[in-house]
Design an enzyme around this catalytic site. Structure first.
Site, mmCIF file in Angstrom:
data_model
loop_
_atom_site.group_PDB
_atom_site.id
_atom_site.type_symbol
_atom_site.label_atom_id
_atom_site.label_comp_id
_atom_site.label_asym_id
_atom_site.label_seq_id
_atom_site.Cartn_x
_atom_site.Cartn_y
_atom_site.Cartn_z
ATOM 1 N N TYR A 160 -6.986 -17.942 3.291
ATOM 2 C CA TYR A 160 -6.538 -16.707 2.566
ATOM 3 C C TYR A 160 -6.797 -17.016 1.092
ATOM 4 O O TYR A 160 -7.345 -16.068 0.320
ATOM 5 C CB TYR A 160 -4.985 -16.706 2.902
ATOM 6 C CG TYR A 160 -4.305 -15.462 2.215
ATOM 7 C CD1 TYR A 160 -4.171 -14.290 2.779
ATOM 8 C CD2 TYR A 160 -3.569 -15.680 0.848
ATOM 9 C CE1 TYR A 160 -3.601 -13.274 2.070
ATOM 10 C CE2 TYR A 160 -2.953 -14.789 0.353
ATOM 11 C CZ TYR A 160 -2.901 -13.286 0.834
ATOM 12 O OH TYR A 160 -2.330 -12.438 0.258
ATOM 13 N N GLY A 168 0.795 -1.293 -0.165
ATOM 14 C CA GLY A 168 -0.059 -0.151 0.207
ATOM 15 C C GLY A 168 0.872 1.129 0.116
ATOM 16 O O GLY A 168 0.601 2.424 -0.654
ATOM 17 N N SER A 199 -4.274 -11.912 -5.217
ATOM 18 C CA SER A 199 -3.026 -12.640 -4.845
ATOM 19 C C SER A 199 -2.890 -13.749 -5.858
ATOM 20 O O SER A 199 -3.992 -14.094 -6.555
ATOM 21 C CB SER A 199 -2.936 -13.176 -3.283
ATOM 22 O OG SER A 199 -1.950 -14.249 -3.110
HETATM 23 N N1 NAD Z 1 3.265 -9.272 0.270
HETATM 24 C C1 NAD Z 1 3.017 -10.172 -0.604
HETATM 25 O O1 NAD Z 1 3.626 -11.100 -0.936
HETATM 26 C C2 NAD Z 1 1.350 -10.136 -1.284
HETATM 27 C C3 NAD Z 1 1.287 -11.145 -2.376
HETATM 28 C C4 NAD Z 1 0.023 -10.943 -2.820
HETATM 29 C C5 NAD Z 1 -0.940 -10.214 -2.379
HETATM 30 N N2 NAD Z 1 -0.634 -9.363 -1.462
HETATM 31 C C6 NAD Z 1 -1.911 -8.686 -0.791
HETATM 32 O O2 NAD Z 1 -1.381 -7.211 -0.853
HETATM 33 C C7 NAD Z 1 -2.239 -6.674 0.284
HETATM 34 C C8 NAD Z 1 -1.011 -5.681 1.050
HETATM 35 O O3 NAD Z 1 -0.401 -6.638 1.758
HETATM 36 P P1 NAD Z 1 1.274 -6.410 1.956
HETATM 37 O O4 NAD Z 1 2.238 -7.347 1.640
HETATM 38 O O5 NAD Z 1 1.608 -5.009 1.848
HETATM 39 O O6 NAD Z 1 0.926 -6.527 3.746
HETATM 40 P P2 NAD Z 1 1.383 -5.826 4.857
HETATM 41 O O7 NAD Z 1 1.103 -6.457 6.089
HETATM 42 O O8 NAD Z 1 2.643 -5.234 4.921
HETATM 43 O O9 NAD Z 1 0.372 -4.595 4.978
HETATM 44 C C9 NAD Z 1 -1.034 -4.634 5.128
HETATM 45 C C10 NAD Z 1 -1.589 -3.359 5.893
HETATM 46 O O10 NAD Z 1 -2.878 -3.454 5.973
HETATM 47 C C11 NAD Z 1 -3.329 -2.976 7.272
HETATM 48 N N3 NAD Z 1 -4.389 -3.621 7.569
HETATM 49 C C12 NAD Z 1 -4.830 -4.662 8.016
HETATM 50 N N4 NAD Z 1 -6.062 -4.988 8.381
HETATM 51 C C13 NAD Z 1 -6.561 -4.075 8.363
HETATM 52 C C14 NAD Z 1 -7.794 -3.708 8.584
HETATM 53 N N5 NAD Z 1 -8.713 -4.226 9.242
HETATM 54 N N6 NAD Z 1 -8.253 -2.224 8.305
HETATM 55 C C15 NAD Z 1 -7.278 -1.207 7.987
HETATM 56 N N7 NAD Z 1 -5.879 -1.750 7.574
HETATM 57 C C16 NAD Z 1 -5.669 -3.022 7.680
HETATM 58 C C17 NAD Z 1 -2.329 -3.533 8.126
HETATM 59 O O11 NAD Z 1 -2.123 -2.619 9.260
HETATM 60 C C18 NAD Z 1 -0.884 -3.115 7.255
HETATM 61 O O12 NAD Z 1 -0.399 -1.667 7.112
HETATM 62 C C19 NAD Z 1 -2.850 -7.582 0.957
HETATM 63 O O13 NAD Z 1 -4.052 -7.595 0.770
HETATM 64 C C20 NAD Z 1 -2.146 -8.852 0.716
HETATM 65 O O14 NAD Z 1 -2.891 -9.970 0.925
HETATM 66 C C21 NAD Z 1 0.485 -9.444 -0.553
HETATM 67 C C1 LIG Z 2 0.469 -19.148 -4.221
HETATM 68 C C2 LIG Z 2 0.921 -18.311 -3.200
HETATM 69 C C3 LIG Z 2 1.205 -17.166 -3.385
HETATM 70 C C4 LIG Z 2 0.802 -16.176 -2.296
HETATM 71 C C5 LIG Z 2 1.050 -14.688 -2.002
HETATM 72 C C6 LIG Z 2 0.509 -14.114 -1.068
HETATM 73 O O1 LIG Z 2 -0.654 -13.324 -1.245
HETATM 74 C C7 LIG Z 2 1.269 -13.819 -0.002
HETATM 75 C C8 LIG Z 2 1.025 -14.439 1.208
HETATM 76 C C9 LIG Z 2 1.656 -14.163 2.531
HETATM 77 C C10 LIG Z 2 1.538 -14.902 3.414
HETATM 78 C C11 LIG Z 2 0.654 -16.018 3.521
HETATM 79 C C12 LIG Z 2 0.668 -17.356 2.884
HETATM 80 C C13 LIG Z 2 1.321 -18.213 3.688
HETATM 81 C C14 LIG Z 2 1.649 -18.497 5.192
HETATM 82 C C15 LIG Z 2 1.752 -19.666 5.354
HETATM 83 C C16 LIG Z 2 2.496 -20.194 6.522
HETATM 84 C C17 LIG Z 2 3.286 -19.322 7.404
HETATM 85 C C18 LIG Z 2 3.993 -20.343 8.502
HETATM 86 C C19 LIG Z 2 3.035 -19.614 9.608
HETATM 87 C C20 LIG Z 2 4.134 -19.889 10.903
HETATM 88 O O2 LIG Z 2 5.224 -18.981 10.866
HETATM 89 O O3 LIG Z 2 4.085 -20.569 11.569
#
Ligand code: NAD
Ligand SMILES: CCCCC[C@H](O)/C=C/C=C\C/C=C\C/C=C\CCCC(=O)O
Length: 248
Positions: free
Chosen positions: A151, A18, A138
């Site tokens: 998830y 974000g 994702s």
């Molecule tokens: N990082 C990855 O590998 C990855 C991959 C695919 C998709 N995503 C998606 O991208 C998005 C952002 O993920 P990220 O990796 O930056 O995660 P992150 O944990 O770094 O950031 C997520 C943010 O969302 C905020 N948040 C959580 N719950 C909330 C709520 N109820 N209301 C308002 N804010 C809230 C958290 O406080 C945090 O600042 C998510 O939807 C995640 O599922 C992440």
């Molecule tokens: C096909 C997978 C691609 C997923 C990308 C995704 O959006 C990112 C997710 C990040 C975290 C969540 C996914 C898996 C976590 C699973 C296990 C973590 C282990 C928990 C522990 O520490 O005990």
């Protein structure tokens, strides 16, 4: 959409992807409102962005997106302070929680409520100026993720919702886009990396820097293909579901 002069609201904008999306919008000459539950971090991020891109370019609004009334109010506040908003990025998300319904509420229900609120604000038939809604799903919304089935369910839901609501709101001047990243280096992922099975899985798929996901986000925004789903994996950006068989 050209981002110069555009105003965007980003949920979960205090950190991670974000924050990266916010930086891209600011670098392109826009303004951002960051909504997040993390108050001190959100304020710190907004201050950092204001110092870098100019005072007033970023605001922070405390908001838990699962609280519908507060979410609606936060969007109204963002519209008042910024003058309006042209883009909503439904980005807030979590990977796991002891109560699976919390994951669904944050990752899916809040994306649906945010989309509905933004459509009401943007719809041209009621005085709005149209706009873009970008829902962050994702790779786990496109393929199974056995380590995180809830998830994955939430993220499959975001893909299905975005592809379905996009055509339904197009006549109102609103487009809905969906981004599906695989793993990127943010706290969501790095907090789990000490788990060996997870680390091996991440290594097998590759771990992107936030900048690579932001570059895909920029493509999605620039192309503005309504109801499109852009997948981003290390070194590969690809639109999915291009062949719709019927316009149902
Ligand atoms: N990082 C990855 O590998 C990855 C991959 C695919 C998709 N995503 C998606 O991208 C998005 C952002 O993920 P990220 O990796 O930056 O995660 P992150 O944990 O770094 O950031 C997520 C943010 O969302 C905020 N948040 C959580 N719950 C909330 C709520 N109820 N209301 C308002 N804010 C809230 C958290 O406080 C945090 O600042 C998510 O939807 C995640 O599922 C992440
Ligand atoms: C096909 C997978 C691609 C997923 C990308 C995704 O959006 C990112 C997710 C990040 C975290 C969540 C996914 C898996 C976590 C699973 C296990 C973590 C282990 C928990 C522990 O520490 O005990």
């Amino acid at each position: 959409m050209k981002l110069e002069g555009k105003r965007a609201v980003i949920t979960g904008g205090a950190q991670g992807l974000g924050k990266g999306f916010a930086e891209h919008i600011l670098e392109s000459g826009g303004q951002v409102a960051l909504l997040d539950v993390k108050v001190s971090l959100g304020l710190e991020t907004a201050n950092e962005l204001n110092a870098k891109y100019g005072q007033g370019s970023a605001i922070f609004i405390q908001c838990d997106v699962t609280d519908k009334e507060r979410f609606k109010r936060a969007l109204q506040v963002a519209a008042q302070v910024l003058g309006s908003y042209d883009i909503l990025v439904n980005n807030a998300g979590i990977s796991s929680h002891e109560d699976f319904e919390v994951v669904l509420k944050i990752n899916l229900s809040a994306v649906i409520s945010g989309t509905m609120f933004a459509v009401e604000h943007m719809r041209e038939d009621k005085g709005g100026r149209g706009g873009l809604i970008i829902n962050i799903s994702s790779a786990a919304g496109l393929m199974p993720a056995p380590m995180e089935p809830i998830y994955a369910a939430s993220k499959f839901g975001v893909v299905g919702f975005s592809r379905s609501i996009g055509p339904a709101v197009e006549s109102l001047g609103v487009k809905v886009l969906c981004l599906c990243p695989s793993f990127a280096r943010t706290p969501l992922v790095t907090v789990h990396l000490e788990n060996e099975d997870f680390r091996n899985f991440v290594e097998s798929m590759g771990l992107m820097e936030v900048s690579e996901v932001v570059e895909a986000f920029a493509t999605l925004v620039e192309d503005e293909r309504n109801a499109s789903v852009l997948s981003i994996t290390p070194g590969k950006k690809e639109y999915r579901f291009q062949k719709r068989k019927a316009n149902l």
